[in-house]
Enzyme design. Structure first.
Site, PDB file in Angstrom:
ATOM      1  CB  VAL A   1      -0.886  -0.019   1.334  1.00  0.00           C
ATOM      2  CG1 VAL A   1      -1.867   1.247   1.181  1.00  0.00           C
ATOM      3  CG2 VAL A   1      -1.881  -1.251   1.186  1.00  0.00           C
TER       4      VAL A   1
ATOM      5  CD  GLU B   1     -14.035   5.325   3.119  1.00  0.00           C
ATOM      6  OE1 GLU B   1     -14.501   4.165   3.182  1.00  0.00           O
ATOM      7  OE2 GLU B   1     -14.632   6.214   3.425  1.00  0.00           O
TER       8      GLU B   1
ATOM      9  CB  VAL C   1     -13.974  -0.902   6.110  1.00  0.00           C
ATOM     10  CG1 VAL C   1     -14.939  -1.770   5.738  1.00  0.00           C
ATOM     11  CG2 VAL C   1     -13.712  -0.724   7.624  1.00  0.00           C
TER      12      VAL C   1
ATOM     13  CG  ASP D   1      -9.149  -8.464   6.822  1.00  0.00           C
ATOM     14  OD1 ASP D   1      -7.963  -7.675   7.139  1.00  0.00           O
ATOM     15  OD2 ASP D   1      -9.877  -8.331   5.984  1.00  0.00           O
TER      16      ASP D   1
ATOM     17  CE  LYS E   1     -10.881  -5.585   5.502  1.00  0.00           C
ATOM     18  NZ  LYS E   1     -10.651  -6.446   4.186  1.00  0.00           N
TER      19      LYS E   1
HETATM   20  P1  NAP Z   1       3.249  -4.875   3.573  1.00  0.00           P
HETATM   21  O1  NAP Z   1       3.453  -4.959   2.034  1.00  0.00           O
HETATM   22  O2  NAP Z   1       3.684  -5.989   4.381  1.00  0.00           O
HETATM   23  O3  NAP Z   1       4.005  -3.635   3.945  1.00  0.00           O
HETATM   24  C1  NAP Z   1       4.099  -3.220   5.431  1.00  0.00           C
HETATM   25  C2  NAP Z   1       5.194  -2.136   5.359  1.00  0.00           C
HETATM   26  O4  NAP Z   1       5.208  -1.613   6.813  1.00  0.00           O
HETATM   27  C3  NAP Z   1       6.530  -2.354   4.910  1.00  0.00           C
HETATM   28  O5  NAP Z   1       7.165  -1.520   4.094  1.00  0.00           O
HETATM   29  C4  NAP Z   1       7.335  -2.751   6.109  1.00  0.00           C
HETATM   30  O6  NAP Z   1       8.668  -2.503   5.878  1.00  0.00           O
HETATM   31  C5  NAP Z   1       6.709  -1.677   7.155  1.00  0.00           C
HETATM   32  N1  NAP Z   1       6.783  -2.299   8.620  1.00  0.00           N
HETATM   33  C6  NAP Z   1       6.078  -3.090   9.085  1.00  0.00           C
HETATM   34  N2  NAP Z   1       6.340  -3.138  10.315  1.00  0.00           N
HETATM   35  C7  NAP Z   1       7.234  -2.286  10.612  1.00  0.00           C
HETATM   36  C8  NAP Z   1       8.003  -1.778  11.863  1.00  0.00           C
HETATM   37  N3  NAP Z   1       7.607  -2.422  12.930  1.00  0.00           N
HETATM   38  N4  NAP Z   1       8.803  -0.727  11.938  1.00  0.00           N
HETATM   39  C9  NAP Z   1       8.968  -0.155  10.377  1.00  0.00           C
HETATM   40  N5  NAP Z   1       8.352  -0.602   9.409  1.00  0.00           N
HETATM   41  C10 NAP Z   1       7.434  -1.817   9.375  1.00  0.00           C
HETATM   42  O7  NAP Z   1       1.491  -4.512   3.979  1.00  0.00           O
HETATM   43  P2  NAP Z   1       0.518  -3.947   3.013  1.00  0.00           P
HETATM   44  O8  NAP Z   1      -0.192  -5.124   2.456  1.00  0.00           O
HETATM   45  O9  NAP Z   1       1.029  -2.672   2.512  1.00  0.00           O
HETATM   46  O10 NAP Z   1      -0.537  -3.526   4.306  1.00  0.00           O
HETATM   47  C11 NAP Z   1      -0.357  -2.394   4.932  1.00  0.00           C
HETATM   48  C12 NAP Z   1      -1.803  -2.126   5.856  1.00  0.00           C
HETATM   49  O11 NAP Z   1      -2.678  -1.611   5.000  1.00  0.00           O
HETATM   50  C13 NAP Z   1      -2.114  -3.401   6.703  1.00  0.00           C
HETATM   51  O12 NAP Z   1      -2.661  -2.617   8.019  1.00  0.00           O
HETATM   52  C14 NAP Z   1      -3.186  -3.719   5.922  1.00  0.00           C
HETATM   53  O13 NAP Z   1      -4.457  -4.408   6.972  1.00  0.00           O
HETATM   54  C15 NAP Z   1      -3.971  -2.424   5.295  1.00  0.00           C
HETATM   55  N6  NAP Z   1      -4.576  -2.789   4.156  1.00  0.00           N
HETATM   56  C16 NAP Z   1      -3.972  -3.562   2.954  1.00  0.00           C
HETATM   57  C17 NAP Z   1      -4.692  -3.808   1.904  1.00  0.00           C
HETATM   58  C18 NAP Z   1      -4.101  -4.569   0.849  1.00  0.00           C
HETATM   59  O14 NAP Z   1      -4.763  -5.070  -0.191  1.00  0.00           O
HETATM   60  N7  NAP Z   1      -2.648  -4.888   0.840  1.00  0.00           N
HETATM   61  C19 NAP Z   1      -5.918  -3.348   1.875  1.00  0.00           C
HETATM   62  C20 NAP Z   1      -6.600  -2.663   2.870  1.00  0.00           C
HETATM   63  C21 NAP Z   1      -5.863  -2.237   3.921  1.00  0.00           C
HETATM   64  P3  NAP Z   1       9.776  -3.468   5.029  1.00  0.00           P
HETATM   65  O15 NAP Z   1       9.099  -3.273   3.684  1.00  0.00           O
HETATM   66  O16 NAP Z   1      10.976  -2.829   5.189  1.00  0.00           O
HETATM   67  O17 NAP Z   1       9.323  -5.013   5.451  1.00  0.00           O
HETATM   68  N1  HSE Z   2      -6.406  -8.554   3.251  1.00  0.00           N
HETATM   69  C1  HSE Z   2      -7.450  -7.678   2.994  1.00  0.00           C
HETATM   70  C2  HSE Z   2      -8.506  -8.491   2.172  1.00  0.00           C
HETATM   71  C3  HSE Z   2      -6.930  -6.497   2.436  1.00  0.00           C
HETATM   72  O1  HSE Z   2      -8.057  -9.364   1.296  1.00  0.00           O
HETATM   73  O2  HSE Z   2      -9.698  -8.017   2.108  1.00  0.00           O
HETATM   74  C4  HSE Z   2      -8.051  -5.483   2.318  1.00  0.00           C
HETATM   75  O3  HSE Z   2      -8.470  -5.074   3.599  1.00  0.00           O
END
Ligand code: NAP
Ligand code: HSE
Length: 435
Positions: free
Chosen positions: A16, A131, A134, A202, A206
């Protein structure tokens, strides 16, 4: 007029976070035209500075030092896209108390520690927007908080997890559970720990957030009864198809006089129902209320760029409504009690494997009758010496179904633990037949 320069920071630069930076770069002119502001990512917190990134940040932007963000007075707002509870909770508290507005995509944090975070936002006199927590790109929080602010939304029904919806629809096409999950991870839909997706946690977080906003009363993850897709097999998907239904992981939040009930579980959805057509990583949320009757929102529920779109919309909203007294807390203004766990009613699909001998069906029917469960449809298939009963019941309480299933599973003729999923249909249960 010259655009206003807005330096922003990210906590996290993964799926993200990198998408937010890419979006801000590629759409800078559009955002400026719409808002008069130019948002620039000046710092992003990560764990590993050397990791390869989808959209590399400019030199000097990535940091492993939270203080480089918290102590920088130039940073106007921060988007938290790193996930997890610790240390994220402490980081956001610190930012809010220091009067830095925050946007978060973190549903687990909000559903478990929302009260603390909104108290800190109030203390610091700044906004905390969520926003993206969810259903990614679907603007459901804005719709509930703004468009439907005077509407009594009393029921929410939705598919709110993209990963599990992707898995279930791939299984319909013949894929195995494991291979569908692996692809969902590759596509960036799954959480860092995909157990959160497949266990229903998850979706439960939500639904807790949606219920909190819709019902005006705090609902936490602990208040949600949830089950995921781990028990779903191709046999369930195929059985559903034979009945002109599909298996979906469905969240429902219900407000009735005397309490609320929020739950997530696999359900059999009638193919004529709008939720049955939601495929892949798409999500859909049906909102029912007094004045609005029913509004359905559908769109991409997971993915980097899809989530980034909601994160940036929240950033823009914060800038546009700063100092205006615009709604920005989590809207909890009352305390509604949780309904006793088994009281909610639904029609159910029951799958019961038994020995194929005289009297077995009668004993199963007796246990159902003892719990006031009335059979609407029944089909039996033979399986080498045994029989699988597919039963659709009229409305019964969750509690009665749980008790009846435990008793049926304990019968000497029972071959495996019986399962039950709620049935979702707008056709009325008596009109549901086998295809
Ligand atoms: P991700 O790809 O695993 O990215 C997480 C990022 O946070 C990485 O850059 C990681 O660093 C950094 N990070 C994690 N723990 C850390 C710490 N303790 N100190 C410093 N940096 C840290 O996760 P994502 O998919 O982008 O998701 C991020 C958030 O968005 C989550 O809360 C997730 O629930 C939410 N979200 C995701 C989606 C989706 O479709 N992916 C949709 C809606 C909401 P490194 O890169 O160095 O490891
Ligand atoms: N892991 C979540 C999903 C990302 O699959 O819906 C969006 O919140």
């Amino acid at each position: 007029m010259a655009p206003v320069d807005v330096p922003v920071a990210l906590l996290g630069y993964g799926t993200v976070g990198a998408a937010v930076n890419r979006f801000l770069h590629e759409n800078a002119d559009n955002i400026e035209r719409a808002t008069g502001h130019r948002l620039r990512v000046v710092r992003a917190l990560v764990r590993d500075l050397k990791k390869e990134r989808d959209f590399p940040a400019a030199p000097g932007v990535l940091t492993t030092d939270f203080a480089a963000i918290a102590d920088d007075p130039e940073i106007a707002l921060v988007a938290e896209v790193m996930g997890g509870i610790d240390p994220t909770h402490d980081y956001i508290l610190r930012l809010l108390r220091d009067s830095k507005p925050v946007v978060t995509a973190n549903k687990q944090l909000l559903a478990q520690r929302g009260a603390d975070l909104f108290a800190a936002a109030q203390e610091g006199g700044v906004q905390l927007r969520f926003e993206a927590s969810v259903c990614a790109a679907i603007p459901v929080i804005k719709v509930l908080r703004e468009a439907l602010v005077v509407t009594n939304v009393h029921r929410i029904l939705g598919i709110v997890n993209g990963t599990t919806n992707y898995i279930l629809t791939q299984m319909e096409l013949g894929a195995e559970y494991g291979e569908a999950l692996a692809e969902a991870k590759r596509q960036g839909y799954a959480e860092m720990d995909p157990t959160e997706d497949v266990s229903g946690a998850d979706a439960a977080a939500k639904m807790a957030i949606l219920a909190t906003v819709a019902f005006g009363s705090r609902v936490t993850l602990d208040d949600v009864n949830f089950e995921g897709v781990e028990r779903i097999t191709s046999a369930h998907v195929n059985a559903a198809r034979q009945m002109d239904m599909v298996v979906r992981l469905v969240g429902r939040a219900t407000l009735v006089e005397g309490g609320y009930d929020v739950r997530v579980s696999p359900a059999l959805v009638d193919c004529a129902h709008p939720l049955a057509g939601v495929e892949g990583a798409f999500n859909a949320i049906m909102l029912q209320g007094d004045a609005i009757r029913e509004i359905t929102l559908e769109g991409p529920g997971a993915g980097g760029i899809e989530t980034a779109s909601a994160v940036i919309a929240d950033m823009v909203s914060i800038i546009g409504t700063k100092g205006t007294g615009f709604l920005h807390d989590d809207a909890c203004w009352r305390t509604v009690d949780r309904l006793p766990a088994g009281e909610l009613r639904s029609p159910f699909y029951l799958q019961i494997a038994v020995d194929d001998r005289p009297g077995v069906l009668a004993r199963v029917a007796e246990r159902l009758a003892a719990h006031e469960i009335s059979v609407a449809r029944l089909v039996q298939f033979q399986t080498g010496g045994g029989a699988i009963l597919h039963v659709i019941s009229h409305e019964a309480t969750y509690g009665a179904v749980d008790e009846a299933l435990a008793e049926i599973s304990g019968l000497p003729e029972s071959r495996e633990i019986a399962v039950a999923f709620p049935v979702i249909s707008q056709r009325g249960i008596s009109e549901l037949g086998w295809a």
